[in-house]
Design an enzyme around this catalytic site. Structure first.
Site, mmCIF file in Angstrom:
data_model
loop_
_atom_site.group_PDB
_atom_site.id
_atom_site.type_symbol
_atom_site.label_atom_id
_atom_site.label_comp_id
_atom_site.label_asym_id
_atom_site.label_seq_id
_atom_site.Cartn_x
_atom_site.Cartn_y
_atom_site.Cartn_z
ATOM 1 N N GLU A 227 84.976 -33.999 25.709
ATOM 2 C CA GLU A 227 85.104 -32.659 25.346
ATOM 3 C C GLU A 227 84.543 -32.228 24.198
ATOM 4 O OE1 GLU A 227 89.054 -31.200 26.254
ATOM 5 O OE2 GLU A 227 89.077 -31.668 28.388
ATOM 6 N N GLU A 298 88.073 -33.638 34.990
ATOM 7 C CA GLU A 298 89.475 -33.334 34.672
ATOM 8 C C GLU A 298 89.920 -32.306 35.309
ATOM 9 O OE1 GLU A 298 91.210 -33.380 30.878
ATOM 10 O OE2 GLU A 298 90.171 -35.156 30.253
#
Ligand code: NAG
Ligand code: NAG
Ligand code: NAG
Ligand code: NAG
Ligand code: NAG
Ligand code: NAG
Length: 857
Positions: A227, A298
């Site tokens: 991320e 995710e």
């Protein structure tokens, strides 16, 4: 006899593992999907983090996958079956010899239709001190991956090395902070050197154990960074070169399997950008190249919880909707559930303010038990999607509008095979016509038609039963004789050895060896005064003492760690001793410039006089920590007193012993009467607790703290609580957790999902066998070794409410309970058809539902 079985098993397993392991082979990809051994795949993946459960646990090892609650017809037997029977027959002895939690979690994931297990690699767990490595016990990532391989599943390895993951310091070792000039996660030589060293070490470990698919192992994907896009702008011109370097470094390690970067829409080729989030069906911008597949690394099944927050309940229907939409709209071919099993943040591993229980709301709960209906609903979703694999992976992808807020996504193979996803984005139920047939789409739902005709599954129609856990106290620690206490001494300036001329920064000083740092100062007063004390802290918690007496506490909160304490205190004429205990509750796991994060006291003022630059004493950690009085050996190093023998003041250790409760149910400590601290069982920390930091509704964020059975001996287990506040150990109990109730709610128009074609693949609507199997029914199933003992509620008619809160409606068959009792009592599982022949028809013309709530004993 057990010995013979053990030997036989070891030998047979060895043989079988040659024959049956997932021999994945080369992994490549194209715009459609990952390609494993030349074959395109639709893959469902589930995150399970090895350090958040125990390799051993007799409790869950008994739950064999072939005895799981299962609403669907048995799956087509596969070649690996004998191997599995053998393994689980063999687990029978492990129950006595070892017992294992990892195998049971992985087996339940597989049974739930999961193909891939995804895990991070937790750098600061393995290399706590620079150059000293620990890959044993719960840290044994190699055994974990091999277990996944043994069960025939794949692995996605997210190396990071920054992982966030609500793990202390995002997985980075704290010693990195002391490397001169280091700036984490940017184009910075010192960081790049360490990152490359660690990544290389892990890749080489995996290679030498032959764990990459390219070497015959289960790992089909690796992740570098995590991320990063979210914080990249903070690094200005040092960001983009770092991304390019990280990608090139990773690719250069030649794992033979693809790399991904999540939430990095400009991931450099050949690294695949992937989506993370709750709503990738709606928010993903797509792969950054037509040659890359749409992967969702995710998909939060819930959300992690911090102290002061209540759990986020994400419904099975909502998860299923987003997953189906991602597949339909982006031709998604890989979806990972974050988390599939969350587990426990043992010890001090949780990041700042994160609670000890991790994603208890996942399909497998904190204890590893199946959470229904989430587990079952997703299992049915997976099966329905798999029926459409071929068109999904090779068909032409088109969309058709079916209405203002309704779309069809169609996958059509030239040979004629066809699959469709009918999406109703709207807030109202809708009737649509697709390829000349009518379909009813509940609001915000997707129907999956694996043959473009049969509605195999709808994301809003939950067929799986609901289960409710119950906590039963097996032991109470309610007599003063059971406990002993040890009071931490409150240090003063004279007996703290270390000195500074300013308030030392906490992380630099403790190196995270302890949550605690004492600050002491000596203050001379000309007269007795009532003075205003102000203490400003950068985090996280403060307890203040004047002349050895507690005067007040204060704390920050998640993402808002600074706070101050203001208190009027009595100072005596002469020398006064001020002592401040500053505590961290885990280190921050996110954001840019993590190396600059600080904690501890910033400023101390008495009547506006700044004492910050005075001479300070400080001490890292508590004396009980240094002596390890929570261990058998350490506890004898101090003198324990009768409970209540010292004044009611914060900062005490409590000690008792207990025997392991009989049976295999998971167990947890109910610490609802305690304040804040840490709990230890047989010397192992089961995590921090913080009951006093309540939710806005005035409830503790977490009351029960998991005690893995693997930590226990049959008798004489040492329980030690370190309590910072004024908690009451007399109300602590050790509770057994079991699924005590199961409930199903199904309507007459609700056909069970198709998880397997029973007729010909080209749907012959007259296939009577299929029609019979798809009659609406409520199916209930108790956990292994329990039976339905009582029908708490049954109504065929129009009962109102849901499984949480129900009552009979205007239409109710008076024999509902009798019929259900007849079918279900004394059975572990039962199936009740919604049949007017059996229940009668109390209100002709009205569409009926059947709601059954039953007790398992
Ligand atoms: C349908 O497909 C067209 C072109 O392929 C695309 O522009 C449009 O956004 C799609 N519509 C939906 C609802 O996905
Ligand atoms: C942070 O906490 C302080 C009080 O401790 C409060 O005044 C402030 O509004 C909080 N900030 C945020 C962003 O929540
Ligand atoms: C199904 O049965 C009906 C009547 O029983 C018949 O008319 C129809 O042709 C049959 N359809 C198929 C696909 O066999
Ligand atoms: C249960 O449902 C009834 C009626 O539907 C409602 O009045 C009541 O508040 C509900 N109770 C709870 C606890 O939700
Ligand atoms: C549960 O029911 C089965 C038969 O269905 C019976 O053999 C078993 O003894 C029962 N177990 C309990 C604990 O009642
Ligand atoms: C923790 C986190 O970032 N959660 C986000 C998940 O995604 C939803 C919607 O996409 C956001 O609203 C949350 O903040």
């Amino acid at each position: 006899m057990e010995m013979v079985r053990l030997l036989l098993c070891s030998f047979a397993l060895l043989l079988m593992s040659f024959a049956c392991n997932s021999d994945a082979g080369d992994v490549t990809y194209d715009g459609r999907s990952l390609i494993i051994n030349g074959e395109r795949k639709v893959l469902f993946s589930g995150s399970i983090h090895y350090p958040r459960s125990t390799p051993e646990n007799p409790a869950t090892a008994t739950t064999k996958p072939n005895s799981l609650p299962d609403q669907s017809p048995p799956q087509k037997p596969e070649i690996r079956l004998p191997y599995f029977f053998l393994r689980f027959w063999c687990y029978g002895i492990n129950l006595w010899v070892l017992g294992e939690m990892w195998p049971s979690l992985i087996a339940k994931a597989k049974e739930g239709g999961i193909d891939v297990i995804q895990t991070y690699v937790f750098w600061n767990l393995h290399e706590r001190q620079q150059g000293k490595f620990d890959f044993s016990g719960r840290n044994d990532i190699i055994s974990f991956i091999k277990e996944v391989q043994n069960q025939g599943l794949y692995v996605t390895l997210r190396i990071g090395p920054f992982i966030e993951s609500e793990w202390t310091y995002g997985g980075l070792p704290i010693w990195l902070r002391d490397i001169p000039g280091i700036v984490y996660r940017s184009d910075n030589e010192p960081f790049k050197i360490e990152m490359e060293k660690w990544t290389t070490r892990i890749v080489y470990m995996m290679k030498s154990e032959k764990l990459y698919a390219s070497l015959g192992g289960p790992i089909i994907l690796s992740q570098i960074e995590n991320e990063y896009k979210m914080i990249e702008p903070a690094f200005h011109e040092r960001g983009p070169p770092y991304v390019r370097w990280a990608a090139a470094m990773a690719v250069g390690l030649q794992t033979g399997v693809p790399w991904v970067m999540c939430k990095q829409d400009d991931a450099p080729d050949p690294v695949i950008n992937t989506c993370n989030g709750m709503k990738c069906g709606e928010t993903f911008t797509g792969p950054n190249s037509p040659n890359k597949p749409a992967l969702w690394t995710e998909n939060w099944t819930s959300q992690y919880q911090v102290y002061g927050d209540k759990p986020l309940l994400r419904s099975a229907e909502d998860i299923a909707y987003q997953v189906a939409l991602f597949i339909a709209k982006f031709r998604g071919s890989y979806v990972n559930y974050y988390m599939y099993h969350g587990g426990t943040n043992f010890g001090r591993s949780a990041s700042a303010f994160v609670i000890t229980s991790y994603y208890d709301e996942a399909p497998l709960d904190e204890y590893g038990s199946v959470r229904q209906p989430k587990w079952g609903h997703l299992k049915e979703l997976h099966a329905a999607v798999k029926l459409a694999s071929n068109p999904l992976l090779s068909g032409d992808h088109t969309n058709v509008s079916l209405g203002e807020l309704q779309d069809a996504y169609v996958f059509q193979v030239k040979s004629g095979e066809c699959a469709a996803f009918l999406v109703n984005k709207g807030p109202k139920d809708a009737s649509v016509v697709f390829q000349n047939s009518p379909y009813q789409l509940p609001r915000k739902s997707i129907s999956i038609l694996p043959d473009c005709k049969t509605e195999a599954f709808n994301t809003a129609k939950v067929n799986a039963q609901q289960s409710t856990r119950s906590w039963q106290a097996t032991q109470k620690f309610d007599s003063t004789e059971r406990w002993e206490e040890y009071k931490e001494a409150i240090p003063n300036f004279d007996n703290t050895v270390s000195r500074a001329n300013t308030l030392p920064e906490q992380l630099f000083t403790t190196k995270d060896e302890s949550d605690y740092l004492w600050y002491t100062i000596s203050l001379k007063q000309d007269s007795n005064t009532q003075s205003k004390l102000v203490v400003q802290s950068r985090g996280h918690v403060l307890h203040a003492f004047v002349n050895g007496v507690f005067v007040g506490s204060a704390h920050g909160r998640h993402r808002n760690e600074s706070f101050s304490l203001e208190q009027t205190v009595t100072l005596n004429k002469g020398v006064n001793s001020l002592s401040f205990l500053s505590a961290m509750v885990g280190l921050s796991d996110s954001g840019a410039y993590l190396e600059r994060r600080v904690g501890g006291l910033r400023k101390v003022l008495i009547e506006e006089r700044d004492l910050s630059k005075n001479s300070w004493g400080y001490q890292v950690g508590l004396s009980g920590e240094k002596l390890e009085i929570y261990t058998d050996a350490g506890s004898s190093k101090v003198e324990w007193n009768k409970l209540g023998s010292s004044a009611n003041q914060p900062l005490k250790w409590f000690k008792t012993h207990f025997d392991a409760p009989a049976g295999n149910d998971p167990i947890a400590l109910n610490l609802g009467s305690m304040g804040k601290g840490e709990a230890f069982v047989n010397g192992q920390s089961i995590g921090r607790y913080w009951v006093l930091f309540q939710t806005p509704e005035g409830k503790p964020s977490q009351t029960w703290y998991h005690v893995p059975r693997a930590f226990l001996k049959p008798t004489g287990n040492l329980l030690v609580l370190l309590e910072e506040e004024n908690g009451d150990p007399l109300k602590v109990s050790l509770d057994k957790i079991s699924v005590a109730r199961v409930c199903g709610h199904v309507s007459e128009t609700h056909l069970p999902p198709v998880v397997k074609w029973l007729g010909l693949k080209t749907q012959n609507q007259n296939n009577t066998r299929k029609n019979r199997d798809r009659r609406p029914k409520v199916q209930l199933s108790c956990p292994p070794k329990r039976n339905i003992s009582k029908v708490l509620f049954a109504s065929f008619g129009n009962p109102s409410g849901d499984c949480q809160n129900y009552s009979t409606g205007s239409c109710h068959s008076s024999i509902s309970t009798a019929i259900v009792e007849q079918v279900c009592i004394g059975k572990r599982r039962c199936s009740i058809l919604l049949s007017k022949n059996r229940f009668g028809d109390p209100c002709p013309g009205i569409s009926k539902t059947l709601l059954v709530d039953a007790q398992c004993t």
